[in-house]
Design a protein around this motif. Structure first.
Motif, PDB file in Angstrom:
ATOM      1  N   MET A   1      35.597  54.183  38.172  1.00 21.63           N
ATOM      2  CA  MET A   1      34.627  53.390  38.626  1.00 21.63           C
ATOM      3  C   MET A   1      35.187  52.049  38.348  1.00 21.63           C
ATOM      4  N   CYS A   2      34.823  51.121  39.329  1.00 26.19           N
ATOM      5  CA  CYS A   2      35.319  49.877  39.365  1.00 26.19           C
ATOM      6  C   CYS A   2      34.244  48.841  38.689  1.00 26.19           C
ATOM      7  N   VAL A   3      34.491  48.058  37.771  1.00 24.26           N
ATOM      8  CA  VAL A   3      33.643  47.302  37.205  1.00 24.26           C
ATOM      9  C   VAL A   3      34.279  45.984  36.849  1.00 24.26           C
ATOM     10  N   PRO A   4      33.515  44.840  36.984  1.00 23.95           N
ATOM     11  CA  PRO A   4      34.232  43.517  36.625  1.00 23.95           C
ATOM     12  C   PRO A   4      34.952  43.456  35.395  1.00 23.95           C
ATOM     13  N   GLY A   5      36.134  43.017  35.431  1.00 21.80           N
ATOM     14  CA  GLY A   5      36.931  42.956  34.457  1.00 21.80           C
ATOM     15  C   GLY A   5      37.787  44.287  34.019  1.00 21.80           C
ATOM     16  N   GLY A   6      37.419  45.229  34.788  1.00 18.75           N
ATOM     17  CA  GLY A   6      37.989  46.844  34.318  1.00 18.75           C
ATOM     18  C   GLY A   6      39.617  46.733  34.811  1.00 18.75           C
ATOM     19  N   TRP A   7      40.160  48.015  34.398  1.00 22.04           N
ATOM     20  CA  TRP A   7      41.603  48.349  34.686  1.00 22.04           C
ATOM     21  C   TRP A   7      41.548  48.933  36.254  1.00 22.04           C
ATOM     22  N   LEU A   8      40.468  49.519  36.669  1.00 19.96           N
ATOM     23  CA  LEU A   8      40.471  50.192  38.100  1.00 19.96           C
ATOM     24  C   LEU A   8      39.931  49.324  38.876  1.00 19.96           C
ATOM     25  N   TYR A   9      40.675  49.257  40.190  1.00 24.23           N
ATOM     26  CA  TYR A   9      40.193  48.340  41.266  1.00 24.23           C
ATOM     27  C   TYR A   9      40.226  49.171  42.462  1.00 24.23           C
ATOM     28  N   LEU A  12      42.601  48.791  49.315  1.00 23.33           N
ATOM     29  CA  LEU A  12      42.603  49.031  50.692  1.00 23.33           C
ATOM     30  C   LEU A  12      43.700  48.475  51.541  1.00 23.33           C
ATOM     31  N   MET A  13      43.970  48.931  52.394  1.00 20.12           N
ATOM     32  CA  MET A  13      45.059  48.395  53.315  1.00 20.12           C
ATOM     33  C   MET A  13      44.363  47.158  54.098  1.00 20.12           C
ATOM     34  N   GLY A  14      44.989  46.004  54.284  1.00 21.92           N
ATOM     35  CA  GLY A  14      44.390  44.881  55.117  1.00 21.92           C
ATOM     36  C   GLY A  14      43.816  45.382  56.452  1.00 21.92           C
ATOM     37  N   THR A  15      44.187  46.079  57.166  1.00 21.51           N
ATOM     38  CA  THR A  15      43.733  46.417  58.332  1.00 21.51           C
ATOM     39  C   THR A  15      42.263  47.256  58.366  1.00 21.51           C
ATOM     40  N   ASN A  16      42.148  47.795  57.176  1.00 21.95           N
ATOM     41  CA  ASN A  16      40.955  48.615  56.965  1.00 21.95           C
ATOM     42  C   ASN A  16      40.032  47.892  56.478  1.00 21.95           C
ATOM     43  N   SER A  17      40.072  46.510  55.916  1.00 17.69           N
ATOM     44  CA  SER A  17      39.117  45.746  55.051  1.00 17.69           C
ATOM     45  C   SER A  17      38.393  44.597  55.923  1.00 17.69           C
ATOM     46  N   SER A  18      37.236  44.344  55.570  1.00 21.74           N
ATOM     47  CA  SER A  18      36.443  43.490  56.137  1.00 21.74           C
ATOM     48  C   SER A  18      35.395  42.988  54.950  1.00 21.74           C
ATOM     49  N   PHE A  30      41.065  33.443  50.353  1.00 18.89           N
ATOM     50  CA  PHE A  30      42.423  34.217  50.133  1.00 18.89           C
ATOM     51  C   PHE A  30      43.123  33.402  49.253  1.00 18.89           C
ATOM     52  N   ASP A  31      44.008  33.874  48.235  1.00 22.24           N
ATOM     53  CA  ASP A  31      44.854  33.097  47.584  1.00 22.24           C
ATOM     54  C   ASP A  31      46.418  33.059  48.456  1.00 22.24           C
ATOM     55  N   GLU A  32      46.706  31.725  48.913  1.00 24.81           N
ATOM     56  CA  GLU A  32      47.587  31.470  49.678  1.00 24.81           C
ATOM     57  C   GLU A  32      49.101  31.685  49.249  1.00 24.81           C
ATOM     58  N   THR A  33      49.139  32.267  47.961  1.00 22.67           N
ATOM     59  CA  THR A  33      50.305  32.525  47.479  1.00 22.67           C
ATOM     60  C   THR A  33      50.952  33.520  47.807  1.00 22.67           C
ATOM     61  N   TYR A  34      50.068  34.611  48.337  1.00 19.54           N
ATOM     62  CA  TYR A  34      50.508  35.898  48.941  1.00 19.54           C
ATOM     63  C   TYR A  34      50.668  35.508  50.533  1.00 19.54           C
ATOM     64  N   GLU A  35      52.062  35.642  50.952  1.00 20.95           N
ATOM     65  CA  GLU A  35      52.408  35.437  52.377  1.00 20.95           C
ATOM     66  C   GLU A  35      51.940  36.696  53.481  1.00 20.95           C
ATOM     67  N   THR A  41      44.572  43.209  48.582  1.00 15.88           N
ATOM     68  CA  THR A  41      44.218  43.836  47.515  1.00 15.88           C
ATOM     69  C   THR A  41      43.675  42.772  46.378  1.00 15.88           C
ATOM     70  N   ASP A  42      44.448  41.812  46.051  1.00  8.70           N
ATOM     71  CA  ASP A  42      43.990  40.571  45.303  1.00  8.70           C
ATOM     72  C   ASP A  42      42.499  40.132  45.556  1.00  8.70           C
ATOM     73  N   VAL A  43      41.964  39.969  47.039  1.00  9.59           N
ATOM     74  CA  VAL A  43      40.625  39.670  47.108  1.00  9.59           C
ATOM     75  C   VAL A  43      39.706  40.908  46.714  1.00  9.59           C
ATOM     76  N   ALA A  44      40.102  42.142  46.790  1.00  8.51           N
ATOM     77  CA  ALA A  44      39.252  43.002  46.463  1.00  8.51           C
ATOM     78  C   ALA A  44      38.978  43.133  45.012  1.00  8.51           C
ATOM     79  N   VAL A  45      40.160  42.874  44.155  1.00  9.63           N
ATOM     80  CA  VAL A  45      39.986  42.876  42.718  1.00  9.63           C
ATOM     81  C   VAL A  45      39.190  41.496  42.213  1.00  9.63           C
ATOM     82  N   ARG A  46      39.221  40.460  42.940  1.00  3.62           N
ATOM     83  CA  ARG A  46      38.311  39.252  42.287  1.00  3.62           C
ATOM     84  C   ARG A  46      37.034  39.398  42.846  1.00  3.62           C
ATOM     85  N   MET A  47      36.707  40.237  44.054  1.00  4.10           N
ATOM     86  CA  MET A  47      35.410  40.534  44.300  1.00  4.10           C
ATOM     87  C   MET A  47      34.671  41.403  43.414  1.00  4.10           C
TER      88      MET A  47
END
Length: 573
Positions: A1-9, A12-18, A30-35, A41-47
């Motif tokens: 189960m994914c919850v705010p601040g949790g260990w699990l997240y 998804l592959m980028g082509t599968n995400s909206s 998006f965090d532009e550190t990731y080229e 995946t970073d966006v999904a965790v922060r979401m």
């Protein structure tokens, strides 16, 4: 189960995400550190940390099309490890430190880098990347690890501030109509870029024509390398590998491989992309697996059956393949009787199969309708005043009448010293070499140009340049070569046999002679070589007939009607 601040997240592959635009704005985009790598995946965790829900949708098909780049080569092997290691380390430093000691986070990043280096070493040993690539990868990985740690320390785990967006109005993109849309499976072992015989060429033209009518078309064909799924000309092309045997035991290996592979691929996609119907040719019983193992309404296209081809080629005289051929004949009978609908591309081929298999269609509806090709006539390359060119197109075998053509050439060529003769097609029996040996030292050796198998572009160039196209077959279920010649406005010289007599009108848009009659073919060839005006008139009428009956834009809707009939018959049954 994914919850705010949790260990699990959710990962998804980028082509599968909206992501919803307002949610992206709320987490600072998006965090532009990731080229490259882990940016989505970073966006999904922060979401999730911001209280949003990220869900995976069961059964949602997404095509992830691979292309080589500066990061991966054609073999899908990573060749630039820096962003992979850097971003993985940076991601861990950003999101794992609230759950694990930083030393554990860094140790996990080092271990992950070692795994990647082992993968690189294996790929180098296998010859998938250049020698020395692993040494360069080690330098990249070390630099990526250090940069990831530094960047992660600098960013910490703080959230990016929300941003305000002022987007322009949403611009709708054009979509295909969905009303009465069919999901169609086309089965054809031959498909570009593989070399294609006549029926495979038709299938390669039919698939995009059906897609242009708004249907979801899936082609199941043989792979030339590893299996792939590609989006080509509005069509999904599933290229299937070998080693799928099991549904057609006792047949030739290649028959069992392909028939079983088609079914396995259909079974793979059926849960989320169920096919409404399947259409495929009878040659090599390519759809026998579908008929045996599925309930999908299946329409079989009748072309020259293996039994007819075997009789012309004398194949049964070879004890090595005779048992397999007899098993193939039995499979043909089963296929004809088990189909939901049958498409006879000529009345002649329906009659042939009725005679060979003693009326196998008593329980199966049969529709007789022509096949066709896309109109590629742009301009003629032939010069009416130039030395005439006579073209033979087809496999160099007895059924196609190559022996009759060469006998006719031997008679007609001396009477027409300016004429040039070309032969395009596979030559498994070494006909070209035998011709050169037989005519060594005389002019005929050089006046016949044997071109071998040619690609599609070359073939249409030959048609557009030829003054006369000759197809002296002993049997043809249809005669696609004739149709292609008609498309290009060439004068057609062929035989009054099988489907050719239905495709053409003798004396109007073609000249037909009896099959296996070299003197008659030579006389007709000479008459056409002597009469440029008649050649032009035949070509003009042939072009008109092609546009009226054999353009794929006219043929495809009739195929759709057949497929709908097969679906209706299956539903009633």
């Amino acid at each position: 189960m994914c919850v705010p601040g949790g260990w699990l997240y959710p990962s998804l592959m980028g082509t599968n995400s909206s992501f919803r635009r307002e949610a992206l704005a709320a987490i600072g985009l998006f965090d532009e550190t990731y080229e490259y790598y882990l940016d989505e995946t970073d966006v999904a965790v922060r979401m999730v940390d911001a209280g949003y829900v990220v869900l995976g949708i069961d059964g949602a098909p997404v095509h992830h099309h691979f292309l080589p780049s500066h990061l991966r080569n054609e073999a899908k092997v990573v060749t630039h490890w820096y962003p992979v290691v850097k971003n993985r380390t940076y991601f861990a430093m950003r999101h794992a430190r609230s759950h694990r000691p930083v030393t554990d986070v860094i140790r996990a990043a080092i271990d992950a880098g070692d795994v990647r280096l082992a993968e690189s070493d294996s790929a180098e040993q296998a010859g998938l990347i250049a020698k020395g690539s692993t040494d360069r990868a080690r330098v990249d990985a070390d630099r990526g690890l250090l940069d990831g740690i530094v960047l992660g320390e600098r960013a910490g785990s703080k959230c990016a501030p929300a941003v305000t967006l002022s987007p322009p109005p949403f611009v709708r993109f054009p979509t295909l109509p969905h009303a009465n849309r069919l999901r169609i499976g086309l089965v054809s072992a031959g498909y570009p870029p593989r070399p294609m015989a006549g029926i495979a060429r038709f299938m390669s033209e039919l698939a995009p024509a059906l897609a242009a009518l708004g249907h979801d078309v899936r082609v199941f064909t043989r792979a030339t390398g590893h299996p792939t799924v590609e989006w080509e000309d509005g069509v999904w092309v599933h290229r299937i590998g070998d080693q799928h045997r099991g549904l057609v035991p006792g047949s030739f290996d290649h028959v069992d491989d392909f028939a079983t592979g088609v079914v396995r691929e259909i079974e793979r996609i059926q849960p989320w992309l169920p096919l409404d119907c399947v259409y495929g040719g009878a040659w090599d019983v390519e759809t026998i697996g579908v008929v045996r193992a599925t309930e999908i309404p299946t329409t079989i296209m009748l072309a020259t059956p293996a039994r007819e081809a075997a009789e012309h080629g004398g194949w049964l005289a070879d004890p090595a393949i005779a048992p397999g051929l007899r098993a193939l004949f039995d499979l043909e009978r089963e296929l004809f009787a088990g189909a939901h609908h049958v498409h006879g591309i000529s009345q002649a081929v329906v009659h042939t199969i009725d005679q060979l298999y003693r009326e196998p269609f008593t329980e199966v509806p049969v529709t007789v309708a022509p096949i066709g090709v896309r109109d590629r006539h742009v301009h003629e390359l032939r010069d009416a005043q130039a030395s005439p060119t006579v073209l033979f197109v087809g496999r160099l075998e007895q059924r196609k009448g190559i022996d009759i053509f060469l006998q006719a050439v031997a008679t007609a060529a001396p009477l027409h010293p300016s004429a040039h003769f070309q032969v395009a097609g596979a030559d498994p029996a070494g006909i070209a070499e035998q011709w050169r040996l037989d005519h060594a030292g005389d002019e005929l050796a050089d006046r016949v140009e044997f071109l071998g198998e040619v690609d599609d572009e070359q073939l249409h160039h030959l048609y557009a340049s030829a003054h006369i196209v000759v197809l002296p077959s002993r049997y043809e279920s249809f005669g696609l070569v004739v149709v292609e010649a008609m498309m290009h406005g060439a004068a057609v010289l062929s035989t009054d046999i099988g489907g050719i007599a239905e495709v053409t009108r003798d004396g109007i848009d073609a000249v037909l002679v009896p099959p296996a009659d070299a003197p008659a073919l030579a006389a007709a060839m000479s008459a056409l070589l002597d009469d440029p005006a008649r050649r032009a008139a035949l070509g003009d009428e042939a072009r008109r007939r092609f546009l009226q009956h054999f353009d794929i834009a006219r043929v495809a809707p009739a195929i759709v009607d057949m497929l709908r009939a097969s679906i209706a018959a299956h539903q009633v049954g």
